[in-house]
Motif scaffolding. Structure first.
Motif, PDB file in Angstrom:
ATOM      1  N   THR A   8      49.590 -24.476  -9.710  1.00 30.25           N
ATOM      2  CA  THR A   8      50.087 -23.325 -10.404  1.00 30.25           C
ATOM      3  C   THR A   8      51.391 -24.005 -11.251  1.00 30.25           C
ATOM      4  OG1 THR A   8      49.679 -21.646  -8.601  1.00 30.25           O
ATOM      5  CG2 THR A   8      51.572 -21.146 -10.198  1.00 30.25           C
ATOM      6  N   VAL A   9      52.030 -24.895 -10.553  1.00 28.29           N
ATOM      7  CA  VAL A   9      53.182 -25.517 -11.544  1.00 28.29           C
ATOM      8  C   VAL A   9      52.420 -26.445 -12.519  1.00 28.29           C
ATOM      9  CG1 VAL A   9      54.818 -27.219 -11.230  1.00 28.29           C
ATOM     10  CG2 VAL A   9      54.776 -25.618  -9.602  1.00 28.29           C
ATOM     11  N   GLY A  10      51.310 -27.044 -12.003  1.00 26.39           N
ATOM     12  CA  GLY A  10      50.737 -28.175 -13.134  1.00 26.39           C
ATOM     13  C   GLY A  10      50.227 -27.142 -14.198  1.00 26.39           C
ATOM     14  N   SER A  11      49.590 -26.190 -14.145  1.00 20.12           N
ATOM     15  CA  SER A  11      48.973 -25.080 -15.028  1.00 20.12           C
ATOM     16  C   SER A  11      50.304 -24.665 -15.855  1.00 20.12           C
ATOM     17  CB  SER A  11      48.397 -23.875 -14.366  1.00 20.12           C
ATOM     18  OG  SER A  11      47.186 -24.450 -13.794  1.00 20.12           O
ATOM     19  N   THR A  12      51.241 -24.274 -15.237  1.00 19.63           N
ATOM     20  CA  THR A  12      52.389 -23.883 -16.235  1.00 19.63           C
ATOM     21  C   THR A  12      53.190 -24.990 -16.967  1.00 19.63           C
ATOM     22  OG1 THR A  12      52.907 -22.268 -14.301  1.00 19.63           O
ATOM     23  CG2 THR A  12      54.864 -22.786 -16.320  1.00 19.63           C
ATOM     24  N   ILE A  13      53.191 -26.135 -16.524  1.00 18.78           N
ATOM     25  CA  ILE A  13      53.597 -27.336 -17.310  1.00 18.78           C
ATOM     26  C   ILE A  13      52.621 -27.506 -18.639  1.00 18.78           C
ATOM     27  CG2 ILE A  13      53.863 -29.819 -17.275  1.00 18.78           C
ATOM     28  CD1 ILE A  13      55.105 -29.526 -14.820  1.00 18.78           C
ATOM     29  N   TYR A  14      51.439 -27.478 -18.311  1.00 15.94           N
ATOM     30  CA  TYR A  14      50.339 -27.677 -19.316  1.00 15.94           C
ATOM     31  C   TYR A  14      50.495 -26.534 -20.623  1.00 15.94           C
ATOM     32  CZ  TYR A  14      48.041 -31.150 -16.230  1.00 15.94           C
ATOM     33  OH  TYR A  14      47.885 -32.381 -15.680  1.00 15.94           O
ATOM     34  N   PHE A  15      50.529 -25.315 -20.097  1.00 17.15           N
ATOM     35  CA  PHE A  15      50.762 -24.211 -20.808  1.00 17.15           C
ATOM     36  C   PHE A  15      51.828 -24.482 -21.911  1.00 17.15           C
ATOM     37  CE2 PHE A  15      52.655 -19.945 -21.760  1.00 17.15           C
ATOM     38  CZ  PHE A  15      51.620 -19.473 -22.560  1.00 17.15           C
ATOM     39  N   VAL A  16      53.067 -24.824 -21.253  1.00 18.41           N
ATOM     40  CA  VAL A  16      54.179 -24.934 -22.365  1.00 18.41           C
ATOM     41  C   VAL A  16      53.897 -26.094 -23.092  1.00 18.41           C
ATOM     42  CG1 VAL A  16      56.470 -25.672 -22.245  1.00 18.41           C
ATOM     43  CG2 VAL A  16      55.929 -24.016 -20.294  1.00 18.41           C
TER      44      VAL A  16
END
Length: 386
Positions: A8-16
């Motif tokens: 979830t954290v990784g996906s959020t970082i990639y999204f930003v």
């Protein structure tokens, strides 16, 4: 639980990061590499989301193939971006051919009885190949665009290459999955932030180059390439500093061409323009690198001569200018006779401001015109015709 939190954290970082790349890529005339890298991080985001979506499913093969297919597309776009960034389009044919082959292989793994370990091994091989190619392109073409951020991206890619070698450990040692994905996320973050910084740096450089070019155009005469009157006013204070040195003078030469109007009237403005270009070249060759040559309009020129030792040296420069400009100008097969009337003012004898000095030199030049043209005259002195 920790597995889901990490993704979830990784996906959020990639999204930003994806949003940042999209915003930067929308800036006019941005390097096309930014668009490809935006697409790359988008597929990295989808790969992470696929792990989250399949986390509760028992179909491990589908999870692996989905993640691998998206990861391969990400790395392919990553390499395509660096090729585009350096303007290396021919290499993209082989890149996409290899990508198509990789995706077809992964489809075979999903649809046939090919062992799952073969799919895992192929994912490692594909990622090693793409990341290695990415780093190689940057190192090979580092002289084309020596940006420290691209070096950082190459280092991150090399570390990711080493990290992918540990990918099988995630299945042999389940306890390695969480730290393994965290390390991969961190290195990917460094990689894409370095690429984003490189794009922003190239944009800044483009803006600075455009500003420098605009200033250059603003300070130059478009026809002759000489400086213009605006530049003279901007540089005058620096020239004054040189003139204030002990035992040195600064002279303003106001030059008006003789017999130029008949050339324009009879031979046309095109020929007149060519004559002015020749005159400009003669002015450059008759002056030193420390002197400033400018065209202030029509057939009128100004030279600011600095670091002159005495009045005799001023006369030598004036005589050289009169001699050079008296020579015929050959355009095509026809020779045109010119000549020049030159007025000279000295700093600070005839004034402390450029406007005043130009007016004094202009007045002296006008007296030469009245006295028969072709010569030079100092302010408040008798005409000296040559």
């Amino acid at each position: 639980m920790f597995y889901q939190i990490e993704h979830t954290v990784g996906s959020t970082i990639y999204f930003v990061i994806c949003i940042l790349f999209i915003l930067v890529s929308r800036i006019p005339r941005t390097n096309d590499g930014a668009r490809l890298w935006a697409a790359a991080i988008f597929f990295a985001l989808l790969a992470r989301l696929s792990l989250l979506l399949h986390a509760q499913q028992s179909n491990l093969e589908l999870t692996l193939v989905s993640y691998a297919a998206l990861s391969v597309l990400e790395k392919a776009l990553l390499v395509a971006g660096v090729l585009q960034f350096y303007g290396l389009k021919p290499g993209q044919v082989w890149l996409w051919a290899g990508t198509l082959a990789a995706e077809l292989w992964l489809l075979l793994v999903l649809l046939t009885d090919i062992p799952l370990w073969a799919g895992r091994a192929s994912l490692v091989v594909f990622n090693l190949a793409y990341l290695g190619c990415f780093a190689f392109v940057i190192v090979k073409h580092r002289q084309m665009m020596p940006i420290v951020f691209m070096t950082a991206a190459a280092v991150a890619a090399a570390l990711l290459t080493l990290h992918w070698l540990s990918y099988p450990l995630m299945y042999l040692m389940p306890s390695w999955q969480l730290p393994g994905f965290m390390i991969g996320t961190g290195l990917t973050l460094v990689l894409y932030l370095a690429l984003l910084a490189a794009i922003l740096f190239s944009l800044q450089k483009r803006l600075l180059d455009a500003e420098e070019k605009a200033l250059e155009l603003a300070h130059h005469d478009p026809l002759t390439g000489l400086k213009n009157k605006r530049y003279l006013h901007n540089i005058f204070e620096k020239a004054v500093l040189l003139a204030n040195r002990p035992h040195q003078l600064m002279a303003i030469f106001y030059i008006d061409l003789d017999n130029f109007k008949p050339i324009n009237d009879k031979a046309g403005h095109g020929t007149g323009d060519e004559v002015l270009k020749v005159v400009a070249e003669r002015l450059r060759s008759s002056t030193r690198s420390t002197d400033i040559c400018a065209r202030i309009g029509g057939d009128e020129f100004i030279i600011i001569a600095t670091q002159l030792e005495n009045h005799t040296q001023v006369q030598e420069v004036a005589n050289k200018l009169v001699t050079q400009l008296a020579e015929d100008v050959v355009i095509g097969n026809k020779a045109y006779s010119l000549g020049a009337s030159i007025g000279i003012s000295l700093y600070p004898e005839n004034g402390n401001e450029l406007k005043q000095l130009i007016e004094q030199a202009d007045a002296a030049m006008y007296q030469i015109k009245q006295a028969g043209k072709r010569g030079y005259k100092f302010c408040d002195s008798d005409p000296r015709s040559h």
